[in-house]
Design a protein around this motif. Structure first.
Motif, PDB file in Angstrom:
ATOM      1  N   ILE A 125      40.184  41.120  33.249  1.00  0.00           N
ATOM      2  CA  ILE A 125      40.424  40.149  34.313  1.00  0.00           C
ATOM      3  C   ILE A 125      40.945  38.841  33.719  1.00  0.00           C
ATOM      4  N   GLU A 126      40.428  38.454  32.553  1.00  0.00           N
ATOM      5  CA  GLU A 126      40.895  37.238  31.896  1.00  0.00           C
ATOM      6  C   GLU A 126      42.373  37.342  31.544  1.00  0.00           C
ATOM      7  N   ILE A 129      44.480  36.843  34.582  1.00  0.00           N
ATOM      8  CA  ILE A 129      44.514  35.436  34.989  1.00  0.00           C
ATOM      9  C   ILE A 129      45.525  34.653  34.156  1.00  0.00           C
ATOM     10  N   ARG A 147      42.466  29.564  38.630  1.00  0.00           N
ATOM     11  CA  ARG A 147      41.572  30.700  38.376  1.00  0.00           C
ATOM     12  C   ARG A 147      40.959  31.217  39.679  1.00  0.00           C
ATOM     13  N   GLN A 151      41.416  34.882  41.117  1.00  0.00           N
ATOM     14  CA  GLN A 151      40.228  35.717  41.269  1.00  0.00           C
ATOM     15  C   GLN A 151      40.088  36.200  42.713  1.00  0.00           C
ATOM     16  N   ASP A 155      39.909  40.052  43.835  1.00  0.00           N
ATOM     17  CA  ASP A 155      38.834  40.534  44.711  1.00  0.00           C
ATOM     18  C   ASP A 155      39.404  41.242  45.940  1.00  0.00           C
TER      19      ASP A 155
END
Length: 889
Positions: A125-126, A129, A147, A151, A155
């Protein structure tokens, strides 16, 4: 786009499909009828494929009637996937529809981006981003806001079932069918074409003229000699190169002209995935053409000179993870857009710090973990403190357990001189949430007031780790008017390790000291030789969740009963090598550290709640005086007074480990593992029980008094390990084994007096309603038990339906697994039936003969039989071993 592998669709029936569709769309039969049956028809279009059903239903949840009609129209008229079989084609059309209904530009971009990774890949996920930021998602917003936007988009993809959570909470995954749809959508688009290379050398990829039409390119080809030439791809905005070299490979070569034709690049990632070594890499002069790069990630590379980064003036995110280089260029101040700098795992060889970091005035996030010199790290800490926009940081120059680093602002510093912070313009410790010092020096004898005076306040501090800090004598000295709440209002966790001169936690007026205990959530004290652990009876530990004491002086009693009653949130209790400890919980009038507590416990107060109702894990080890009878009344059983026993909430316990406590009353162990509960209460948690070096233990059966409820006392037991209990003679009776429905594994080692695992009761076994005794037992390991002749009575030969693995070793007298009775048997009875047994290991058993003498082994799944130093083993077992070896060759 061809589907080159068979995909098991796992189709559902029509009714199952509709039930699943209703659940994820949150609709009823009446709603479907009100729309003329459109939802039902949409469900049928998914052809029973769960993934398609879930994604379509989720995407239409809460939508207006017109959108349901449009969705059905699109599916009826979809002919885009004609090169697939009908079932797969319909499923792919459904997934495309879910993408259409995202209605979120960030989510659409991230969806396509996830297709750039290989099948079944754990996508960080990082990484998503930082790549999205490089492509402009979030605009010029602060990094924190960007961020959040990204995110939210991730989601949304998960909620739409276009992405799946991975086992690693920091990653997501994309289903193969969904990935195929994403690549197809990208191929059809005008400005989002994606090339994923898994089967061509990088040099061949560079020479492919079609690359100029792509928006994004990723390469995952494992190459022994990675070389890449000039890239002519003006439209490429994102380039991910993953190099997985052999240990012998030491360098990676780029052409001098590699970057000349991709001046529109915004995201560039070059990652050496091999953790064996760092790959030597030198960027060519053409790197100066990357003036539009916003995210640059280099991983696992030996770079030496990185002065080139100062020329990439559009950089917002710079990651140099696990890299080696000479110094941070002083000209980094030219990077006025730089928001994130990540140097995790990198080594910097700079001898004299040049002050580069303080010039990065827009930096919002800074990560550094590495093996650089202490002085360099200290200067960086002082420098970073001056950055007014810094919101998140982790600076670590020594290794700590991962659980400790869970905050967004953390420092872990070795050999740090706290006086350096006096002269800094800002102070990073004022912003830090998690702080760890190893070998701290600079004159501070305590945290309050000394360190707080130097730092100027630590309002955000939540967690403190001190290790080998010889100057620290006390944590909080509040003999003055200072209050802990005023100086460190958020402080909840304290870990103290090898603090040789620490003599106490708190000094000062009782009312001010007690507030420290009341807020504390975690306390760990290890090998602090001068400190004497005491909990005053007035203190309230209402928020304490974890208490770990290792090699500490504690006195005879740890908690007065009044303090124990405040431990309503305690989840983990670990005590090791506390050699003076006799009681964990005191009784009324019990001497506590030289002071008579004189607690008169009112019965109603004792009945008001359980002692430690949230307790999940208990580990007690090397406490030789625990439960000594010397000067302790007989009603005390080692952990607490007898009248407290009923208040122990055994139904909450998940793990109990007792090791080398020779005087500990076994009745307490029974109290901890009992699972007596009414029908209205929650079922107990599954329990792991480990007992080591307990000479007083002669049977698990002995742990509690003989009562009608004893037959249910072990029904929560899941894993049992018993080692070096020299007087243990048996584990269970056959009656008790009926109360072990959850037991999955047994390990017994070096119990020299053990004669029975299960005491036989043939009359009970012959009853018409005899139950399966170990319905979930899968693994049995027995070793070093020289009086044991068999493991189970023969009547249990059909009562281990799940047994998968059996290992017996170093036991001189054992002859068989099931003790044969020597009586007459019919042909049907002469079998040992173990339908799930897959492996048997028999080592160093001088008298072992067979699984059960005179009985035939029926184990249809047996694939491995190892026999070593078993001279008397039967011919039938030898024959099975030979057959298995021949079958595998």
């Amino acid at each position: 786009m061809n589907c080159q592998k068979i995909i098991n669709l796992g189709l559902l029936s029509e009714n199952e499909s509709w039930t699943l569709f209703q659940k994820h769309a949150d609709i009823t039969d009446e709603f479907s009828k009100s729309l003329g049956g459109v939802p039902h028809e949409l469900c049928n279009k998914c052809k029973g494929l769960p993934l398609a059903i879930v994604t379509v239903a989720s995407s239409l949840k809460g939508k207006h009637k017109s959108e349901w009609d449009v969705a059905l129209y699109k599916l009826r008229n979809s002919a885009e996937f004609d090169d697939h079989d009908e079932g797969v084609r319909d499923a792919l059309s459904c997934l495309e529809l879910s993408y259409t209904y995202l209605q979120n530009k960030e989510a659409e971009l991230l969806f396509l981006m996830c297709s750039m990774f290989p099948e079944d890949y754990n996508i960080s996920i990082e990484d998503l981003i930082i790549y999205a930021i490089g492509l402009g998602v979030g605009g010029r917003h602060p990094l924190k806001i960007s961020r959040i936007l990204i995110q939210v988009a991730i989601d949304k993809l998960v909620e739409s079932c276009l992405l799946m959570p991975a086992e690693d909470m920091e990653c997501v995954k994309m289903h193969d069918l969904v990935r195929e749809v994403a690549l197809w959508i990208a191929k059809r688009s005008e400005d989002r074409k994606i090339l994923v290379n898994v089967d061509k050398p990088l040099n061949t990829l560079a020479g492919d003229d079609s690359i100029q039409n792509y928006f994004a390119v990723s390469s995952w080809w494992e190459n022994e000699n990675p070389i890449i030439g000039p890239l002519q791809a003006a439209k490429v905005q994102m380039l991910l190169l993953h190099i997985n070299t052999s240990i012998s490979q030491s360098s990676f070569v780029l052409s001098n002209l590699t970057f000349e034709g991709i001046d529109g690049l915004k995201v560039f990632s070059l990652t050496n995935d091999s953790y064996h070594d760092v790959l030597f890499f030198s960027l060519p002069p053409s790197v100066q053409f990357l003036t539009n790069v916003r995210t640059l990630r280099l991983n696992g590379l030996k770079l030496d000179d990185i002065s080139f980064v100062a020329k990439l003036t559009m950089l917002e995110v710079l990651l140099l993870r696990r890299c080696k280089f000479n110094e941070l260029p002083y000209e980094m101040g030219n990077l006025t857009r730089l928001k994130l700098l990540d140097l995790s795992g990198s080594d910097i060889f700079e001898k004299t710090y040049n002050g580069a970091l303080r010039r990065c005035s827009q930096l919002e996030v800074f990560y550094f973990t590495g093996a650089s010199a202490d002085e360099l790290v200290a200067e960086m800490v002082v420098d970073v403190a001056a950055l007014s926009n810094l919101q998140c940081f982790s600076i670590h120059d020594f290794q700590l357990p991962r659980y400790f680093i869970k905050w967004t602002r953390s420092l872990c510093l070795h050999n740090f001189n706290i006086c350096k912070l006096k002269e800094s313009k800002g102070n990073i410790l004022q912003k830090a949430e998690s702080v760890a010092f190893q070998c701290l020096h600079g004159g501070c004898k305590n945290i309050i007031p000394d360190m707080v005076e130097v730092v100027g306040g630590m309002n955000d501090l939540t967690s403190l780790w001190l290790e080998t800090c010889e100057e620290i004598e006390c944590i909080f000295d509040i003999t003055s008017n200072a209050k802990i709440d005023d100086l460190i209002p958020k402080f909840v966790e304290l870990e103290l390790i090898d603090m040789d001169n620490l003599t106490g936690l708190c000094q000062g007026p009782p009312l001010q000291v007690l507030c420290f205990f009341q807020k504390l959530e975690k306390l760990v004290i290890q090998r602090c030789i001068k400190i004497h652990i005491t909990f005053p009876r007035e203190c309230n530990l209402q928020n304490l969740k974890i208490l770990i004491l290792f090699s500490c002086k504690s006195g005879e009693v740890l908690f007065p009963t009044s303090v124990a009653q405040s431990l309503q949130k305690l989840e983990e209790l670990r005590i090791r090598e506390c050699r003076e400890l006799k009681l964990i919980i005191a009784a009324s009038g019990r001497e506590h550290d030289g002071c008579n507590t004189r607690e008169d416990i009112v019965p109603d107060q004792m009945n008001s709640h359980f002692l430690m109702p949230s307790l999940r894990r208990v580990m007690i080890s090397d406490c030789p005086l625990l439960n000594t009878q010397s000067r302790i009344p007989s009603q005390f059983i080692g952990i607490c007074p007898e009248y407290c026993l009923a208040k122990w909430p055994s139904h909450s316990l998940k793990a109990l480990v007792v090791n080398d406590c020779p005087k500990l009353a076994l009745s307490w162990i029974f109290v901890m593992i009992r699972s007596d509960h009414s029908q209205n209460e929650n079922l107990p948690l599954k329990l792991d029980l480990e007992l080591y070096d307990l000479p007083q233990l002669n049977s698990i059966s002995w742990l509690g008094p003989t009562t009608p409820r004893q037959t249910q006392s072990l029904q929560c037991l899941k894993h049992l390990q018993v080692l070096r209990c020299e007087n243990l003679k048996s584990l269970f009776s056959m009656e008790e084994s009926r109360s072990l429905p959850e037991l999955m594994s047994i390990e017994i080692g070096d119990c020299q007096e053990l004669q029975h695992i299960v005491l036989a009761n043939e009359e009970l076994a012959l009853l018409p309603n005899a139950e399966v005794y170990f319905p979930k037992l899968t693994d049995v390991v027995v070793g070093g038990c020289n009086k044991l002749k068999s493991l189970f009575p023969v009547s249990m030969r059909k009562m281990l339906p799940k047994l998968s693995s059996l290992e017996i070793r170093n036991s001189d007298q054992i002859e068989e697994v099931f003790k044969h009775d020597g009586g007459d048997r019919t042909i049907d009875e002469m079998e040992v039936i173990l339908p799930n047994l897959t492996e048997i290991r028999l080592y160093c058993l001088p008298n072992f003969f067979d699984i059960c003498q005179g009985y035939k082994l029926q184990a249809v799944k047996l694939g491995r039989l190892e026999i070593d130093e078993c001279p008397k083993v039967s011919q039938s077992l030898n024959a099975i071993q030979v057959a298995l070896e021949d079958g595998s060759s």
